[in-house]
Design a protein around this motif. Structure first.
Motif, short mmCIF file in Angstrom:
data_model
loop_
_atom_site.label_atom_id
_atom_site.label_comp_id
_atom_site.label_asym_id
_atom_site.label_seq_id
_atom_site.Cartn_x
_atom_site.Cartn_y
_atom_site.Cartn_z
N GLU C 80 0.83 -1.20 0.00
CA GLU C 80 0.00 0.00 0.00
C GLU C 80 0.87 1.26 0.00
OE1 GLU C 80 -3.46 -0.29 0.48
OE2 GLU C 80 -3.77 1.89 0.33
N ARG C 83 2.77 1.62 -3.28
CA ARG C 83 1.95 2.08 -4.39
C ARG C 83 1.69 3.58 -4.32
NH1 ARG C 83 -2.38 -1.88 -4.58
NH2 ARG C 83 -3.46 -0.60 -3.06
N GLU C 103 -1.78 0.57 -21.83
CA GLU C 103 -2.17 -0.42 -20.82
C GLU C 103 -1.06 -0.60 -19.80
OE1 GLU C 103 -5.02 -3.87 -22.43
OE2 GLU C 103 -3.34 -3.47 -23.75
N LEU C 107 -1.23 0.10 -15.62
CA LEU C 107 -1.14 -1.11 -14.80
C LEU C 107 -1.03 -0.89 -13.28
CD1 LEU C 107 -1.43 -3.88 -15.90
CD2 LEU C 107 1.04 -4.05 -16.16
N PRO C 108 -0.13 0.00 -12.81
CA PRO C 108 0.00 0.13 -11.35
C PRO C 108 -1.26 0.68 -10.68
CG PRO C 108 1.87 1.11 -12.49
CD PRO C 108 0.83 0.83 -13.52
N TYR C 110 -4.37 -0.20 -11.47
CA TYR C 110 -5.50 -1.14 -11.48
C TYR C 110 -6.01 -1.51 -10.09
CZ TYR C 110 -5.48 -1.93 -16.56
OH TYR C 110 -5.60 -1.79 -17.91
N PRO C 111 -5.10 -1.86 -9.15
CA PRO C 111 -5.65 -2.27 -7.84
C PRO C 111 -6.28 -1.12 -7.06
CG PRO C 111 -3.40 -3.08 -8.16
CD PRO C 111 -3.65 -2.08 -9.23
N THR C 112 -6.08 0.13 -7.49
CA THR C 112 -6.67 1.23 -6.74
C THR C 112 -8.16 1.37 -7.02
OG1 THR C 112 -6.24 2.83 -8.48
CG2 THR C 112 -4.51 2.53 -6.84
N GLY C 113 -8.61 0.82 -8.13
CA GLY C 113 -10.03 0.91 -8.45
C GLY C 113 -10.46 2.28 -8.90
N ARG C 114 -9.49 3.09 -9.41
CA ARG C 114 -9.91 4.39 -9.94
C ARG C 114 -10.64 4.18 -11.25
NH1 ARG C 114 -4.24 6.98 -9.88
NH2 ARG C 114 -5.09 8.57 -11.27
N PRO C 115 -11.59 5.07 -11.55
CA PRO C 115 -12.41 4.88 -12.77
C PRO C 115 -11.54 4.82 -14.03
CG PRO C 115 -13.32 6.62 -11.42
CD PRO C 115 -12.04 6.23 -10.78
N HIS C 116 -11.95 3.99 -14.94
CA HIS C 116 -11.18 3.72 -16.14
C HIS C 116 -10.94 4.98 -16.95
CE1 HIS C 116 -10.67 2.22 -20.33
NE2 HIS C 116 -9.89 1.38 -19.73
N LEU C 119 -8.31 7.16 -15.44
CA LEU C 119 -7.00 6.55 -15.61
C LEU C 119 -6.49 6.75 -17.02
CD1 LEU C 119 -6.93 3.05 -13.91
CD2 LEU C 119 -5.65 5.11 -13.36
N ARG C 155 4.58 5.02 -16.51
CA ARG C 155 3.96 4.04 -15.62
C ARG C 155 4.29 4.36 -14.16
NH1 ARG C 155 5.76 -2.15 -16.10
NH2 ARG C 155 7.63 -1.32 -15.11
#
Lengths: 103, 378, 226
Positions: C80, C83, C103, C107-108, C110-116, C119, C155
């Protein structure tokens, strides 16, 4: 379109098709209830005991009525002659049945 | 919640992109996987529907059928047997049945001749099963002749053809008048093929059977319960030859899936290392792989099952017909009434989806718990 | 901002091939500066970088970030922190093959769940800034070395980390591309970003952008240049 969206769409379609199968099954059962009744009546009338799936030998035509040796009746070492015989397995409870009389 | 969904979507995006990189290979796997589910589900639906048909027929079958055996062979019931049984307590109704087989050399098929107990067929008439009628080109009011056991040809008029809906049980039946039957087969007077007994109290059936064995030691009582069990195990999915053949296919798939899912290549290991180094947790990697396994296996399951349903109930299971037809000339045409058993679907789901998920997860677990600094050190 | 106190790190501890990569390092790293760790290969500078960047835990000693001891945290929390705080540019760039440039950049996050959408916008802005907008849909393996590094930098910045960590950033680049990297580094320095890097390339270590140079040898600090 995002790949996850396409994947969800595909899965949803498949799931709907699956549900459609279940629905179709239910509808078909209702639609053909009459046939089932007719068949049951005929079977009871004639005292039918078996399905007419394999008519080639008596132990395949009437598996529930055949004596246990009928598949090998011509010779103790006779090989199973009909391919359907291998699909029909006598229930082991019949084979294990304790009888006082010889079968 | 919203960010949880978004996160899962990201993981799905990633896992799908990964899968699409080896498009041919993964699509091939999906096809083989779906085919496997298809064959298993077809076998399951088909045998289940057949068993249901058998159950319907057997509901009306006599509680006990008594056969006489001579040296292990089915023999005729001699006069006097029926009277002896008639005095037995618990037996409500008793009747001698007349039926037998006849080989018709014209179409090279076996028929089942049967005398209906209600005497509904007049002398000189026959009521025939639909498959037989089709094979011989018979319809009501046409004539047909068979060579009797005495050697002479005997002619009959077809009074009726049994309904097509009952074909699965009546395909090869010929219903005939009792006098005609005895004359045709030179059947000795007073003898019967077997005896059907009606027992009023279901709990009494076993007692009656035991008493029958004692009373007539050369006879074999067959209980309806046993007939039902015969059909419950018929096409049992562990016993059918189809599944014996299939087990090879299942094994092949298992090897394929295991190889694909568990054989983590150096590339994949490196990739997991990268993901961990740039901030993915072990749990995220595993969740991502869970999605991969879940999506592939769910797609294969649904695709295979739906295809199997259409195959069995809409097209009459053409793939199984050659196996089931055997050497029978008279193969019944029937549309099975669909039976979908929730438990069986769940079993199929479990046995096809779960092993794949496990094959995907186990090695990932091992790889995902490696230190994230491995990428820097290599 | 980051404090290391008597930090030691051993690999394969207790086995016959035990190696002490770091044998007692105390160091403070200030925010909003470019710090370079210099030393020959095997000097332990990359290992030190993994400890600073929360990729690994020290065998003994303490690492604190903003005064909070992070050397004993379980992996979950470490991830955590990593990141949120650090962006990494690896020596081999370590892009995921088969994925497009954009993409890879996303990648880093993705686990944060921020809206696509958010991002994708941010990733595109980063690529634009690094003059890679025209390559956004190119697969990682189709990119040149310089392009790969710029994707790796984008990235590293997607989660907007406080600290950019770079391991031998110019080792796989020719002089022209290395100069290009230095230009990017300069822009970060001008923005007041905290950058920690390892290098033995004079082009980097002797550059004016580097605010502080730390020399290392055999797992120990040699001297401090201020």
């Amino acid at each position: 379109m995002r790949t996850s969206t396409s994947a969800a769409a595909i899965l949803l379609t498949l799931a709907l098709a699956f549900v459609a199968c279940l629905g179709d099954a239910r509808l078909t059962v209702e639609r053909r209830a009459g046939e089932v009744v007719a068949m049951r009546t005929l079977a009871a009338q004639l005292g039918l005991t078996d399905l007419a799936l394999f008519t080639e030998a008596r132990y395949t035509r009437h598996p529930s009525q055949a004596d246990l040796h009928s598949a090998f009746q011509d010779h103790p070492l006779a090989l199973e002659h009909f391919p359907s015989g291998s699909l029909i397995v006598p229930h082991h409870e019949i084979l294990d049945r304790e009888t006082t009389a010889p079968d | 919640m919203k960010s949880w969904i978004e996160k899962q979507r990201h993981l799905i995006d990633f896992t799908l992109s990964s899968l699409l990189r080896r498009r041919g290979r993964n699509l091939g796997l999906l096809v083989v996987y779906s085919l496997l589910v298809f064959v298993l589900a077809s076998a399951m639906l088909y045998s289940h529907a057949l068993r249901r048909e058998a159950a319907v027929i057997l509901e009306g079958a006599p509680e006990v059928v008594l056969q006489r055996l001579v040296a292990g062979r089915h023999d005729l019931i001699p006069p006097g047997y029926i009277d002896k049984i008639g005095q037995m307590r618990g037996v409500q109704d008793i009747r001698g049945r007349l039926w037998g087989y006849y080989y018709d050399s014209v179409v090279k098929a076996n028929y089942t001749f049967m005398v209906p107990a209600d005497g509904s067929v007049a002398k000189g008439a026959l009521v025939v099963g639909p498959a037989l009628a089709r094979q011989r080109g018979l319809e009501a009011n046409t004539g047909v002749s068979f060579r009797a056991y005495s050697g002479e040809l005997r002619s009959f008029i077809i009074a009726d053809v049994l309904p097509q809906a009952s074909e699965i049980a009546s395909a090869d039946l010929i219903l005939i008048n009792e006098d005609d039957f005895r004359a045709f087969f030179n059947y000795p007077a007073g003898h019967y093929t077997d005896v059907a007994l009606t027992v009023a109290n279901a709990k009494e059936v076993r007692n009656v059977a035991n008493k029958l064995s004692k009373l007539l030691p050369d006879s074999r009582p067959i209980l309806r319960e046993e007939m039902q069990r015969t059909y419950a195990s018929l096409f049992d999915w562990r016993e059918g030859i189809m599944l014996a053949l299939l087990s090879a296919a299942i094994l092949a798939f298992a090897i394929l899936a295991w190889e694909k899912a568990s054989g983590l290549s150096a590339d994949e290991k490196r990739e997991i290392g990268i993901l961990k180094a740039i901030g993915w947790e072990t749990g995220d990697v595993i969740r991502m792989k869970l999605w991969e396994g879940g999506l592939i296996s769910l797609t294969a399951f649904l695709l295979g099952f739906v295809a199997a349903y259409v195959h069995v109930f809409k097209f009459g299971a053409p793939l199984f017909a050659p196996v089931l037809k055997g050497w029978a000339v008279l193969y019944p045409r029937f549309d099975l009434v669909p039976v979908i058993d929730g438990l069986q679907v769940a079993t199929l789901f479990f046995f096809t989806v779960f092993p794949y998920m496990a094959a995907v997860l186990v090695p990932i677990w091992r790889a995902a718990v490696t230190d994230p600094d491995a990428v820097m050190r290599s | 901002m980051i404090e290391l106190r008597d930090v030691k790190k051993a690999f394969n501890q207790g086995q016959h091939n035990e190696v002490w990569a770091l044998s007692g390092i105390s160091l403070g790293i200030e925010a909003k500066r470019v710090t370079a760790l210099r030393g020959p290969s095997g000097s332990g500078k990359t290992t030190l970088l993994t400890l600073i960047g929360c990729l690994a835990r020290p065998t003994s000693g303490r690492v604190t970030l903003h005064g909070r001891d992070i050397s004993g945290l379980p992996e979950r929390f470490l991830t955590e922190i990593r990141r949120k705080t650090f962006g990494f540019v690896f020596q081999q760039f370590n892009l995921v093959k088969g994925l497009s440039a954009i993409e890879n950049v996303m990648l880093p996050a993705y686990p944060t769940g921020r809206p696509h959408r958010e991002l994708a916008q941010r990733a595109e802005a980063l690529l634009e800034r690094l003059r890679l907008a025209h390559r956004r849909d190119a697969r990682a393996e189709w990119l040149s070395g310089g392009e790969q590094q710029r994707v790796a930098i984008a990235r590293a910045l997607i989660n907007d980390p406080e600290v950019l960590v770079a391991d031998e950033p110019t080792a796989n680049l020719d002089t022209a591309l290395a100069k290009e990297f230095m230009a990017i580094l300069e822009s970060f320095g001008a923005e007041g970003r905290t950058v920690i890097l390892t290098s033995h390339d004079p082009l980097v270590t002797e550059s004016a952008v580097v605010g502080r140079l730390v020399d290392m040898r055999d797992g120990l600090l040699v001297e401090h240049h201020e």
